[in-house]
Design an enzyme around this catalytic site. Structure first.
Site, short mmCIF file in Angstrom:
data_model
loop_
_atom_site.label_atom_id
_atom_site.label_comp_id
_atom_site.label_asym_id
_atom_site.label_seq_id
_atom_site.Cartn_x
_atom_site.Cartn_y
_atom_site.Cartn_z
N LYS A 2 0.85 -1.20 0.00
CA LYS A 2 0.00 0.00 0.00
C LYS A 2 0.88 1.25 0.00
CE LYS A 2 -3.88 -2.34 2.25
NZ LYS A 2 -4.61 -2.66 3.48
N GLN A 29 -4.45 -1.19 9.68
CA GLN A 29 -4.46 -2.54 9.12
C GLN A 29 -5.07 -3.52 10.12
OE1 GLN A 29 -3.63 -3.27 5.97
NE2 GLN A 29 -3.99 -5.46 6.18
N ASP A 86 -10.81 3.31 4.28
CA ASP A 86 -11.25 1.91 4.23
C ASP A 86 -12.77 1.80 4.13
OD1 ASP A 86 -9.35 -0.18 4.26
OD2 ASP A 86 -8.78 0.28 6.32
N1 GUN Z 1 -7.10 -6.49 6.45
C1 GUN Z 1 -7.50 -7.24 5.39
N2 GUN Z 1 -8.05 -6.44 4.43
C2 GUN Z 1 -8.01 -5.18 4.91
C3 GUN Z 1 -8.43 -3.92 4.37
O1 GUN Z 1 -8.98 -3.82 3.27
N3 GUN Z 1 -8.21 -2.84 5.18
C4 GUN Z 1 -7.63 -2.95 6.41
N4 GUN Z 1 -7.47 -1.84 7.11
N5 GUN Z 1 -7.23 -4.10 6.92
C5 GUN Z 1 -7.42 -5.20 6.17
#
Ligand code: GUN
Length: 287
Positions: free
Chosen positions: A54, A98, A121
């Site tokens: 990311k 995350q 998100d």
């Molecule tokens: N863990 C697995 N997928 C995601 C996501 O799309 N966003 C976040 N913040 N954590 C995750």
């Protein structure tokens, strides 16, 4: 029939290029660099990989990326304080925590602490609520990526029977809502679902986000169905570590189209995150 392999990576590259252009426009108009703050708690190897990707992609489109890596024994209070600081920081337009978080931290509390306008998100209850009633809100990244790929494969979603396997807040629930919005008839399957096979067999659209390798057998897939595999499962095959999805890919040749793992939904999640972040920056700057 040989199923078309849906090239999520190529779609993600095209989307990311659009985002890069929007970032350039923001910089030209305001002199401000859009910024994403990513918080990672602990040492989970998969989360570390996702967070690095990311951040790398963020920088590749010219955005600022700040990573906050916290030890697994960080207190909930310390994490909430960091979120508050990022909420107040005008250089930060998007905040991502995350998941999963360690069990001693209430994830819901942390998500609710994020300023909804910066919740790229789309997990904050304000964004979830707005999405449900159709009054804006930020769309979660993985479900958005799935919908983009489905719309590319199917001229018409209305009237299709869709099954979503998995009912997480991250993928299953928001995706079911997005499919419903397109007038699909949606079944949401989960751990307690009885006779999953029979329900999958009826579906024109199959999305699996269960995290279970080879859960969906080829014989369950209706001929001509479109299959989106959200699973990322680390397994050992012939003594080698590899990544597979939830669908028995080799048995799915009679599907109309299927996403590979890797190279399907994964790159779309990041492309959608960058798009959400640039949009958050545009809104914050009044563009
Ligand atoms: N863990 C697995 N997928 C995601 C996501 O799309 N966003 C976040 N913040 N954590 C995750």
């Amino acid at each position: 029939m040989t199923a078309k392999k849906i090239d999520g990576k190529a779609v993600a590259v095209a989307m990311t290029e659009e985002t890069r252009i929007r970032v350039e426009r923001i910089k030209a108009a305001t002199g401000i660099v859009p910024g994403l703050a990513v918080i990672l708690v602990g040492e989970d190897p998969a989360s570390q990989i996702y967070v690095r990707r990311k951040a790398d992609q963020c920088r590749a489109v010219g955005m600022m990326s700040v990573e906050h890596r916290l030890p697994s024994d960080v207190t909930e209070r310390q994490l909430l304080d960091l979120v508050q600081r990022l909420n107040a920081d005008p250089a930060v337009h998007g905040i991502l925590v995350q998941l999963p978080l360690p069990p001693h931290i209430a994830a819901a509390k942390v998500i609710e602490a994020i300023e909804p306008a910066k919740d790229v998100d789309g997990f904050h209850p304000t964004n979830v609520g707005r999405q449900v009633v159709g009054s804006g809100g930020i769309t979660p990244c993985t479900p958005m990526g799935c919908m983009i790929l489905l719309k590319q494969e199917l001229a018409e979603l209305a009237g299709k029977d869709a099954i979503v396997i998995g009912m997480s807040n991250i993928v299953g629930k928001p995706l079911a809502r997005l499919l419903l919005q397109e007038e699909c008839t949606v079944t949401v399957a989960h751990k307690a679902t009885v006779d999953l096979e029979e329900k999958v067999r009826r579906a024109d659209i199959i999305v699996s986000a269960a995290g279970a390798p080879a859960l969906v057998k080829g014989s369950w897939i209706k001929s001509g169905a479109v299959v989106i595999d959200v699973g990322i499962n680390r397994v050992e095959r012939n003594g080698k570590k590899t990544v597979v999805g939830d669908v028995a890919y080799e048995e799915a040749g009679h599907a109309a189209a299927i996403t590979p793992v890797p190279g399907g939904v994964g790159p779309m999640t990041i492309a959608c995150l960058l798009q959400n972040t640039v949009e958050a920056a545009e809104r914050a700057l009044g563009l």
